[in-house]
Design a protein around this motif. Sequence first.
Motif, PDB file in Angstrom:
ATOM      1  N   THR A  46      91.784 -43.908 -75.074  1.00 15.61           N
ATOM      2  CA  THR A  46      91.304 -42.557 -74.720  1.00 15.61           C
ATOM      3  C   THR A  46      91.900 -42.106 -73.385  1.00 15.61           C
ATOM      4  OG1 THR A  46      89.260 -42.971 -75.895  1.00 15.61           O
ATOM      5  CG2 THR A  46      89.217 -41.209 -74.254  1.00 15.61           C
ATOM      6  N   GLU A  47      91.922 -42.987 -72.392  1.00 16.53           N
ATOM      7  CA  GLU A  47      92.395 -42.634 -71.046  1.00 16.53           C
ATOM      8  C   GLU A  47      93.879 -42.246 -71.040  1.00 16.53           C
ATOM      9  OE1 GLU A  47      90.672 -45.331 -71.874  1.00 16.53           O
ATOM     10  OE2 GLU A  47      88.781 -44.918 -70.875  1.00 16.53           O
ATOM     11  N   ASP A  48      94.628 -42.649 -72.074  1.00 20.48           N
ATOM     12  CA  ASP A  48      96.069 -42.365 -72.117  1.00 20.48           C
ATOM     13  C   ASP A  48      96.385 -41.101 -72.930  1.00 20.48           C
ATOM     14  OD1 ASP A  48      96.310 -44.724 -70.758  1.00 20.48           O
ATOM     15  OD2 ASP A  48      97.050 -45.885 -72.467  1.00 20.48           O
TER      16      ASP A  48
END
Length: 183
Positions: free
Chosen positions: A180-182
């Motif tokens: 998700t963070e990427d």
Amino acid sequence: MTKLTYYTATTLDGFIADPDDSLDWLFRQDQDEKGPLNYEWFRAGLGAGVMGATTYEWILEHEDGKWPYTLPMWVMTHRGLKPPAEPKGPVTFASGGVREVYDEMVAAAGGKDLWVVGGGDLVGQFADEGLLDEVITYIAAVTLGAGRPILPRRLDLELVEATQNKAFIAARYRYVGPLTEDR
Ligand SMILES: NC(=O)c1ccc[n+]([C@@H]2O[C@H](COP(=O)([O-])OP(=O)(O)OC[C@H]3O[C@@H](n4cnc5c(N)ncnc54)[C@H](OP(=O)(O)O)[C@@H]3O)[C@@H](O)[C@H]2O)c1
């Protein structure tokens, strides 16, 4: 729809083999071969599989040069690897992008599912193309500190099932996508 599953065993710290490709840590573990998420159950749903060159060479070395799979298998390599003598099932060498291999496997599988045996980077190549569906892993109560990584990518997975099989945690995950963070 055809499903591509990475079915493997791992140490608690995420290695599928030690730095010398030894699986001694795995084969001494206690498991119920009829227990949850067992290989025989998994194998029954398969129509084709794929592995990398190191895994191919490991299998031949540890099976006295005999190829144990009846399942049609693809082996990814850049080298002119020797085909196994008297294989029980077909072996196809391939190189480059995994999408073409995936299409060939689906065609050979006759509606059944696909197994990516490993190693981890090869599984990552399928994930990169959005072709990985699930990961089933037996987690051994062992740490190695170094070795061949289970899946060297930044990914989100959803835990679908987790249970004990003797010395292992047997777990099944659905592949969600890049971390998700990427995104
Ligand atoms: N614990 C378990 O259940 C389990 C499961 C599977 C494997 N293993 C073990 O884990 C280790 C995995 O080894 P590994 O990390 O080196 O991975 P591997 O996938 O078995 O082998 C990697 C090699 O495959 C070839 N390759 C990969 N992708 C390719 C592509 N797209 N095109 C052409 N060639 C490609 C390359 O070899 P070349 O360039 O040299 O041809 C690459 O160096 C082995 O020791 C294996 O026995 C354990």
